[in-house]
Design an enzyme around this catalytic site. Structure first.
Site, mmCIF file in Angstrom:
data_model
loop_
_atom_site.group_PDB
_atom_site.id
_atom_site.type_symbol
_atom_site.label_atom_id
_atom_site.label_comp_id
_atom_site.label_asym_id
_atom_site.label_seq_id
_atom_site.Cartn_x
_atom_site.Cartn_y
_atom_site.Cartn_z
ATOM 1 N N ASP A 17 -14.869 -4.587 3.371
ATOM 2 C CA ASP A 17 -14.028 -3.523 3.914
ATOM 3 C C ASP A 17 -14.764 -2.183 3.864
ATOM 4 O O ASP A 17 -15.284 -1.785 2.812
ATOM 5 C CB ASP A 17 -12.728 -3.395 3.106
ATOM 6 C CG ASP A 17 -11.716 -4.473 3.448
ATOM 7 O OD1 ASP A 17 -11.984 -5.277 4.351
ATOM 8 O OD2 ASP A 17 -10.656 -4.494 2.790
ATOM 9 N N GLY A 43 -10.435 -8.854 3.403
ATOM 10 C CA GLY A 43 -10.048 -10.104 4.043
ATOM 11 C C GLY A 43 -8.851 -10.661 3.307
ATOM 12 O O GLY A 43 -8.775 -10.591 2.067
ATOM 13 N N ALA A 46 -9.714 -13.356 0.513
ATOM 14 C CA ALA A 46 -10.288 -12.779 -0.709
ATOM 15 C C ALA A 46 -9.271 -11.913 -1.436
ATOM 16 O O ALA A 46 -9.186 -11.936 -2.674
ATOM 17 C CB ALA A 46 -11.529 -11.965 -0.363
ATOM 18 N N ASN A 188 5.753 -10.042 7.143
ATOM 19 C CA ASN A 188 6.342 -8.714 6.985
ATOM 20 C C ASN A 188 7.413 -8.540 8.057
ATOM 21 O O ASN A 188 7.652 -9.438 8.875
ATOM 22 C CB ASN A 188 5.287 -7.608 7.015
ATOM 23 C CG ASN A 188 4.544 -7.510 8.346
ATOM 24 O OD1 ASN A 188 5.023 -7.960 9.387
ATOM 25 N ND2 ASN A 188 3.362 -6.920 8.323
ATOM 26 N N LEU A 219 9.304 -5.778 3.257
ATOM 27 C CA LEU A 219 9.899 -4.664 3.996
ATOM 28 C C LEU A 219 9.252 -3.325 3.665
ATOM 29 O O LEU A 219 9.850 -2.275 3.909
ATOM 30 C CB LEU A 219 11.401 -4.595 3.684
ATOM 31 C CG LEU A 219 12.201 -5.888 3.858
ATOM 32 C CD1 LEU A 219 13.616 -5.709 3.329
ATOM 33 C CD2 LEU A 219 12.221 -6.324 5.312
ATOM 34 N N ASP A 222 11.064 -0.523 1.600
ATOM 35 C CA ASP A 222 12.440 -1.010 1.436
ATOM 36 C C ASP A 222 12.521 -2.284 0.619
ATOM 37 O O ASP A 222 13.599 -2.869 0.488
ATOM 38 C CB ASP A 222 13.079 -1.225 2.811
ATOM 39 C CG ASP A 222 13.314 0.078 3.551
ATOM 40 O OD1 ASP A 222 13.632 1.085 2.885
ATOM 41 O OD2 ASP A 222 13.167 0.105 4.784
ATOM 42 N N ASP A 251 -0.797 -8.633 0.147
ATOM 43 C CA ASP A 251 -1.627 -9.654 -0.487
ATOM 44 C C ASP A 251 -1.451 -9.627 -1.999
ATOM 45 O O ASP A 251 -1.431 -10.673 -2.649
ATOM 46 C CB ASP A 251 -3.093 -9.442 -0.106
ATOM 47 C CG ASP A 251 -3.346 -9.690 1.369
ATOM 48 O OD1 ASP A 251 -2.642 -10.530 1.957
ATOM 49 O OD2 ASP A 251 -4.235 -9.031 1.941
ATOM 50 N N GLY A 284 -3.308 3.082 -5.680
ATOM 51 C CA GLY A 284 -4.755 3.205 -5.732
ATOM 52 C C GLY A 284 -5.352 3.185 -4.347
ATOM 53 O O GLY A 284 -4.645 3.332 -3.344
#
Length: 312
Positions: A17, A43, A46, A188, A219, A222, A251, A284
């Site tokens: 990333d 990813g 991972a 989601n 959500l 929410d 994740d 974070g």
């Protein structure tokens, strides 16, 4: 109840990333000045593997990286996170990349270049055996659908519980043949609407129960909605925190929820514990950098009352 150490296999994408932080994300043809930048393990495969390992699971990942510098770095980073990498292929070519822009509200926009991930079109016998030895199997849709289906089928054939995150939802048609192998589906709110045509989460959850036995719809701020074929819908509120970066939130939630459920926690405390993990992660920066360890999750979970009510 103390959490055990469930065996978790994850088949999914592995990316490096590249994350840029901006006040406001640029529009078409626009250039903005960034406020920060970093690289991290990413990813969805991972990310879920790291989240589950930090939450206390014994995790093995199945996937692919390139033979470039990033491939070596990602393998080392996964090992440092206590993720088993004996199922991690190294192929000639580039490792997968993700270019992520995060604004001041913590929202993100992502461009993924699959690289080595695209080489994962099926599973070897050894990889299928690795799945069969686990307690639960996690996968997503960032790999070719052929390997997603192969992993789910191998898990179901071995009596291993399966969890599918249908993201990115527009990658390929999610057929009933694939869903027949899924025990828990975790979309989601946007993905739930795409899959069902229902803009209301509760209606979407009921529609998805025609295809799978258990649904958790995340959500965002929410909270989350849980529904299965045995009970009433449950809404679990999110923890009230200031989000800096939401890129790894779901994740983190999936990894923690899986560990909690497979270690024997009932659904409400497992959802609440997973929500605590996600709340820590969004404070974070980076998909995996901010993922919490079990002790951190326990502290936030213990400090806030559990809440439960049916969704209207």
């Amino acid at each position: 109840m103390s959490l055990g150490r469930p065996r978790i296999s994850v088949c999914g994408s592995i990316n490096m990333d590249h994350v840029s932080y901006v006040r406001v994300a640029p529009g078409a043809g626009e250039t903005v000045v960034g406020q920060g930048f970093h690289e991290s393990v990413g990813g969805k495969g991972a990310s879920q593997a790291v989240a589950a390992a930090r939450a206390g699971g014994s995790v093995e990942i199945i996937g692919a990286v390139g033979d470039d510098t990033y491939g070596l770095l990602l393998r080392s980073s996964l090992m440092d996170a206590a993720v088993g990498t004996s199922g991690l292929r190294s192929i000639a070519g580039r490792t997968g990349m993700a270019h992520i822009v995060v604004d001041d509200q913590g929202e993100n926009a992502v461009v993924v270049v699959p690289g080595a991930n695209a080489s994962m079109t099926g599973l070897t016998k050894v990889e299928e055996q690795r799945i069969a030895l686990s307690d639960v199997f996690l996968t997503q849709l960032e790999l070719p659908m052929t390997v997603v289906e192969a992993g789910l089928r191998a898990a179901r054939g071995a009596g291993v519980k399966t969890v599918l995150t249908p993201a990115p939802v527009l990658t390929a048609p999610l057929t009933q043949t694939v869903l027949d192998y899924v025990d828990v589906l975790v979309p989601n709110i946007h993905e739930a609407e795409v899959l069902t045509g229902e803009p209301y989460p509760l209606k979407a959850a009921h529609a998805l129960l025609d295809a799978v036995p258990e649904v958790v719809i995340t959500l965002g701020a929410d909270g989350c909605l849980h529904l299965d074929r045995e009970g009433l819908p449950l809404w679990i509120p999110a923890f009230n925190v200031a989000a800096k970066d939401t890129s790894g939130a779901r994740d983190t939630f999936v990894g923690a929820f899986t560990v909690a459920r497979m270690a024997g926690r009932s659904v409400v405390p497992a959802l609440r514990w997973a929500s605590a993990a996600a709340a820590i992660a969004v404070q974070g920066q980076g998909a995996t950098n901010a993922m919490p360890h079990r002790a951190e999750i326990d502290r936030l979970f213990a400090g806030t009352p559990r809440q439960r009510r049916p969704v209207d």
